[in-house]
Design a protein around this motif. Structure first.
Motif, PDB file in Angstrom:
ATOM      1  N   ALA A 199      38.589  35.649  58.260  1.00 55.23           N
ATOM      2  CA  ALA A 199      39.180  36.728  59.050  1.00 55.23           C
ATOM      3  C   ALA A 199      39.128  36.396  60.532  1.00 55.23           C
ATOM      4  CB  ALA A 199      38.442  38.036  58.782  1.00 55.23           C
ATOM      5  N   ASN A 200      40.159  36.848  61.262  1.00 52.38           N
ATOM      6  CA  ASN A 200      40.262  36.566  62.693  1.00 52.38           C
ATOM      7  C   ASN A 200      41.030  37.688  63.378  1.00 52.38           C
ATOM      8  OD1 ASN A 200      42.355  34.612  64.744  1.00 52.38           O
ATOM      9  ND2 ASN A 200      40.200  34.892  65.173  1.00 52.38           N
ATOM     10  N   GLY A 201      40.554  38.039  64.579  1.00 48.63           N
ATOM     11  CA  GLY A 201      41.286  38.997  65.394  1.00 48.63           C
ATOM     12  C   GLY A 201      40.471  40.208  65.787  1.00 48.63           C
ATOM     13  N   GLU A 202      40.335  40.412  67.118  1.00 46.91           N
ATOM     14  CA  GLU A 202      39.746  41.639  67.694  1.00 46.91           C
ATOM     15  C   GLU A 202      38.274  41.811  67.347  1.00 46.91           C
ATOM     16  OE1 GLU A 202      40.967  44.211  70.427  1.00 46.91           O
ATOM     17  OE2 GLU A 202      42.082  42.439  69.877  1.00 46.91           O
ATOM     18  N   VAL A 203      37.537  40.713  67.307  1.00 50.95           N
ATOM     19  CA  VAL A 203      36.082  40.791  67.116  1.00 50.95           C
ATOM     20  C   VAL A 203      35.429  40.516  68.461  1.00 50.95           C
ATOM     21  CG1 VAL A 203      34.071  39.806  65.958  1.00 50.95           C
ATOM     22  CG2 VAL A 203      36.213  40.126  64.699  1.00 50.95           C
ATOM     23  N   TRP A 204      34.960  41.588  69.097  1.00 47.60           N
ATOM     24  CA  TRP A 204      34.364  41.505  70.437  1.00 47.60           C
ATOM     25  C   TRP A 204      32.872  41.809  70.429  1.00 47.60           C
ATOM     26  CZ3 TRP A 204      37.542  39.986  74.439  1.00 47.60           C
ATOM     27  CH2 TRP A 204      38.926  40.079  74.218  1.00 47.60           C
ATOM     28  N   THR A 205      32.385  42.453  69.384  1.00 45.84           N
ATOM     29  CA  THR A 205      30.989  42.887  69.314  1.00 45.84           C
ATOM     30  C   THR A 205      30.451  42.663  67.906  1.00 45.84           C
ATOM     31  OG1 THR A 205      31.511  45.148  68.611  1.00 45.84           O
ATOM     32  CG2 THR A 205      31.472  44.712  71.002  1.00 45.84           C
ATOM     33  N   VAL A 206      29.147  42.831  67.754  1.00 38.48           N
ATOM     34  CA  VAL A 206      28.542  42.719  66.427  1.00 38.48           C
ATOM     35  C   VAL A 206      29.089  43.806  65.512  1.00 38.48           C
ATOM     36  CG1 VAL A 206      26.389  42.735  65.116  1.00 38.48           C
ATOM     37  CG2 VAL A 206      26.449  41.686  67.390  1.00 38.48           C
ATOM     38  N   ASP A 207      29.297  44.995  66.054  1.00 39.18           N
ATOM     39  CA  ASP A 207      29.852  46.076  65.237  1.00 39.18           C
ATOM     40  C   ASP A 207      31.269  45.742  64.788  1.00 39.18           C
ATOM     41  OD1 ASP A 207      29.629  48.784  64.110  1.00 39.18           O
ATOM     42  OD2 ASP A 207      31.192  49.298  65.558  1.00 39.18           O
ATOM     43  N   ASP A 208      32.075  45.151  65.676  1.00 38.19           N
ATOM     44  CA  ASP A 208      33.422  44.717  65.274  1.00 38.19           C
ATOM     45  C   ASP A 208      33.339  43.728  64.116  1.00 38.19           C
ATOM     46  OD1 ASP A 208      34.625  46.204  67.293  1.00 38.19           O
ATOM     47  OD2 ASP A 208      34.745  44.511  68.688  1.00 38.19           O
ATOM     48  N   TRP A 209      32.398  42.786  64.215  1.00 41.38           N
ATOM     49  CA  TRP A 209      32.220  41.779  63.165  1.00 41.38           C
ATOM     50  C   TRP A 209      31.895  42.445  61.834  1.00 41.38           C
ATOM     51  CZ3 TRP A 209      27.398  40.622  60.794  1.00 41.38           C
ATOM     52  CH2 TRP A 209      27.415  39.513  59.938  1.00 41.38           C
ATOM     53  N   ARG A 210      31.008  43.418  61.852  1.00 37.91           N
ATOM     54  CA  ARG A 210      30.652  44.111  60.618  1.00 37.91           C
ATOM     55  C   ARG A 210      31.865  44.828  60.024  1.00 37.91           C
ATOM     56  NH1 ARG A 210      25.902  46.028  63.523  1.00 37.91           N
ATOM     57  NH2 ARG A 210      24.082  44.797  62.904  1.00 37.91           N
ATOM     58  N   ARG A 211      32.596  45.543  60.882  1.00 41.30           N
ATOM     59  CA  ARG A 211      33.755  46.279  60.385  1.00 41.30           C
ATOM     60  C   ARG A 211      34.844  45.334  59.900  1.00 41.30           C
ATOM     61  NH1 ARG A 211      36.561  48.750  63.727  1.00 41.30           N
ATOM     62  NH2 ARG A 211      35.654  48.040  65.692  1.00 41.30           N
ATOM     63  N   CYS A 212      35.039  44.227  60.603  1.00 42.46           N
ATOM     64  CA  CYS A 212      36.022  43.238  60.187  1.00 42.46           C
ATOM     65  C   CYS A 212      35.697  42.706  58.796  1.00 42.46           C
ATOM     66  CB  CYS A 212      36.075  42.101  61.203  1.00 42.46           C
ATOM     67  SG  CYS A 212      37.167  40.734  60.748  1.00 42.46           S
ATOM     68  N   ARG A 213      34.435  42.351  58.568  1.00 39.99           N
ATOM     69  CA  ARG A 213      34.029  41.832  57.264  1.00 39.99           C
ATOM     70  C   ARG A 213      34.189  42.892  56.174  1.00 39.99           C
ATOM     71  NH1 ARG A 213      28.653  40.119  56.576  1.00 39.99           N
ATOM     72  NH2 ARG A 213      29.332  38.577  55.045  1.00 39.99           N
ATOM     73  N   SER A 214      33.873  44.130  56.511  1.00 37.39           N
ATOM     74  CA  SER A 214      33.971  45.195  55.529  1.00 37.39           C
ATOM     75  C   SER A 214      35.419  45.474  55.141  1.00 37.39           C
ATOM     76  CB  SER A 214      33.323  46.473  56.080  1.00 37.39           C
ATOM     77  OG  SER A 214      33.507  47.560  55.204  1.00 37.39           O
ATOM     78  N   VAL A 215      36.285  45.583  56.141  1.00 33.68           N
ATOM     79  CA  VAL A 215      37.689  45.914  55.880  1.00 33.68           C
ATOM     80  C   VAL A 215      38.435  44.741  55.266  1.00 33.68           C
ATOM     81  CG1 VAL A 215      39.870  46.601  56.950  1.00 33.68           C
ATOM     82  CG2 VAL A 215      37.733  47.655  57.701  1.00 33.68           C
ATOM     83  N   SER A 216      38.165  43.534  55.761  1.00 37.44           N
ATOM     84  CA  SER A 216      38.891  42.352  55.278  1.00 37.44           C
ATOM     85  C   SER A 216      38.334  41.811  53.970  1.00 37.44           C
ATOM     86  CB  SER A 216      38.841  41.239  56.326  1.00 37.44           C
ATOM     87  OG  SER A 216      37.527  40.694  56.427  1.00 37.44           O
ATOM     88  N   ALA A 217      37.101  42.205  53.626  1.00 36.40           N
ATOM     89  CA  ALA A 217      36.401  41.692  52.440  1.00 36.40           C
ATOM     90  C   ALA A 217      36.180  40.185  52.527  1.00 36.40           C
ATOM     91  CB  ALA A 217      37.160  42.046  51.160  1.00 36.40           C
ATOM     92  N   CYS A 218      36.118  39.664  53.759  1.00 34.80           N
ATOM     93  CA  CYS A 218      35.865  38.238  53.973  1.00 34.80           C
ATOM     94  C   CYS A 218      34.446  38.037  54.490  1.00 34.80           C
ATOM     95  CB  CYS A 218      36.849  37.661  54.992  1.00 34.80           C
ATOM     96  SG  CYS A 218      38.551  37.588  54.407  1.00 34.80           S
ATOM     97  N   ALA A 219      33.766  37.041  53.958  1.00 30.53           N
ATOM     98  CA  ALA A 219      32.419  36.739  54.437  1.00 30.53           C
ATOM     99  C   ALA A 219      32.449  36.010  55.769  1.00 30.53           C
ATOM    100  CB  ALA A 219      31.673  35.901  53.402  1.00 30.53           C
ATOM    101  N   ASP A 220      33.422  35.111  55.931  1.00 25.31           N
ATOM    102  CA  ASP A 220      33.478  34.244  57.109  1.00 25.31           C
ATOM    103  C   ASP A 220      34.472  34.783  58.132  1.00 25.31           C
ATOM    104  OD1 ASP A 220      31.711  32.593  55.773  1.00 25.31           O
ATOM    105  OD2 ASP A 220      33.307  31.310  54.972  1.00 25.31           O
ATOM    106  N   VAL A 221      34.140  34.586  59.405  1.00 23.88           N
ATOM    107  CA  VAL A 221      34.955  35.131  60.500  1.00 23.88           C
ATOM    108  C   VAL A 221      35.143  34.058  61.566  1.00 23.88           C
ATOM    109  CG1 VAL A 221      35.071  36.890  62.325  1.00 23.88           C
ATOM    110  CG2 VAL A 221      34.147  37.489  60.062  1.00 23.88           C
ATOM    111  N   MET A 222      36.337  34.008  62.123  1.00 22.32           N
ATOM    112  CA  MET A 222      36.618  33.154  63.279  1.00 22.32           C
ATOM    113  C   MET A 222      36.711  34.030  64.515  1.00 22.32           C
ATOM    114  SD  MET A 222      39.776  30.473  63.957  1.00 22.32           S
ATOM    115  CE  MET A 222      38.987  29.070  63.140  1.00 22.32           C
TER     116      MET A 222
END
Length: 323
Positions: A199-222
């Motif tokens: 997943a990639n896009g609009e991750v600016w904070t740790v909370d963004d990272w958590r929400r990104c992983r939750s919504v995208s269902a992806c473990a790994d993030v760029m």
């Protein structure tokens, strides 16, 4: 353990900034700025200029593995150049199907290729056939050009062509970098392909990272611009620093700014170096109020020789990390 990747950022994260960001730590791998391919086999010196890490085993000075990214639209020439690049022992060959820049798109490259899933598949097949098996071929895409109607088709074409993994930037080309990122679409794409999706896009904070992983269902993030705005973000995500930025973090960052300034002067002509520092400080302003004052001080400087004095003054004012 979930992996974190440092995104390729044309015009922002060249090898100098990659050196600083990966030196701070937390990233499992990084991707170079794109190497533009069109109608010729590029010489080795082109890769050495854009990705000097190839002279260091294709890793940053602290050992972060690097992939080389190629951008183009011709399967034949991309295949030949991928073969050339693979001789430099990269940790991967990445294909750019996500750049939204007009200078790239008007020549049919980057995100404009998302209108032709069949061409995407042919490009990946050509590159995969040209690259030795141990070197993974990966791809980075957006959700489409102006809409998401072909998003699933494009992702499936890339997977069927032989991509080992897929980074999905959760916006269309026309969205550019305007929020929000549509992470829910990444989940749909991940369900439709049989390769790992990042997943990639609009991750600016740790909370963004958590929400990104939750919504995208992806473990790994760029992470891209978020890592520039907060160079400690990868460490925060991995639980190695407090989640919220602090004045102490700003003090710890000041020596890194001086390090960046020293290195960027060797990278660009003297007249361009202050502009690069201003761009970096403009991102820091999003995270630390103190960066606005330093940005304002640097902004008025015309003589690069005056910048070290300004950086030294900031260290004196805010104190060294050990104080």
């Amino acid at each position: 353990m979930p992996r974190l990747f440092l995104a390729p950022m044309e015009g922002l994260a060249d090898y100098v900034l990659r050196d600083v960001l990966t030196g701070i730590g937390g990233f499992d791998a990084a991707v170079s700025e794109f190497v533009r391919v069109s109608g010729s086999v590029l010489p080795r010196r082109t890769y050495e200029r854009i990705c000097p890490e190839v002279l260091n085993g294709c890793q940053t000075p602290v050992g972060t593995p690097m992939a080389i990214q190629l951008l183009g639209s011709d399967p034949y020439w991309l295949g030949l150049n991928a073969e050339q690049a693979s001789a430099l022992s990269p940790h991967g060959i990445d294909l750019n199907f996500g750049c939204p820049a007009k200078t790239v798109n008007r020549h049919g490259g980057g995100a404009m290729l998302l209108g032709d899933p069949e061409l995407l598949s042919r490009i990946v097949r050509s590159v995969r056939a040209a690259v030795p098996d141990p070197i993974p071929v990966t791809a980075k895409m957006r959700l489409g050009i102006s809409d998401t109607s072909l998003a699933i088709d494009c992702a499936q074409a890339l997977a069927e062509g032989g991509a080992a993994s897929l980074v999905v930037h959760a916006r269309t080309k026309d969205h550019g970098y305007r929020p929000p990122a549509h992470w829910e679409w990444i989940a749909r794409i991940a369900d439709a392909v049989n390769i790992p999706v990042i997943a990639n896009g609009e991750v600016w904070t740790v909370d963004d990272w958590r929400r990104c992983r939750s919504v995208s269902a992806c473990a790994d993030v760029m992470i891209g611009r978020g890592a520039v705005a907060d160079p400690f973000l990868a460490l925060r995500i991995k639980g190695l620093m407090d989640e919220e930025p602090s004045p102490e973090d700003w003090r710890a960052l000041l020596p890194r700014i001086a390090e960046y300034w020293e290195k960027v002067q060797r990278r660009v002509v003297p007249g361009h170096a202050p502009g690069r520092l201003k761009l970096l400080l403009s991102y820091f302003r999003r995270t630390w109020p103190q960066a606005s004052e330093l940005y304002a001080a640097v902004r008025t400087i015309r003589d690069p020789l005056a910048i070290p004095g300004v950086l030294d003054a900031a260290v004196i004012k805010y104190g060294s990390p050990a104080s």
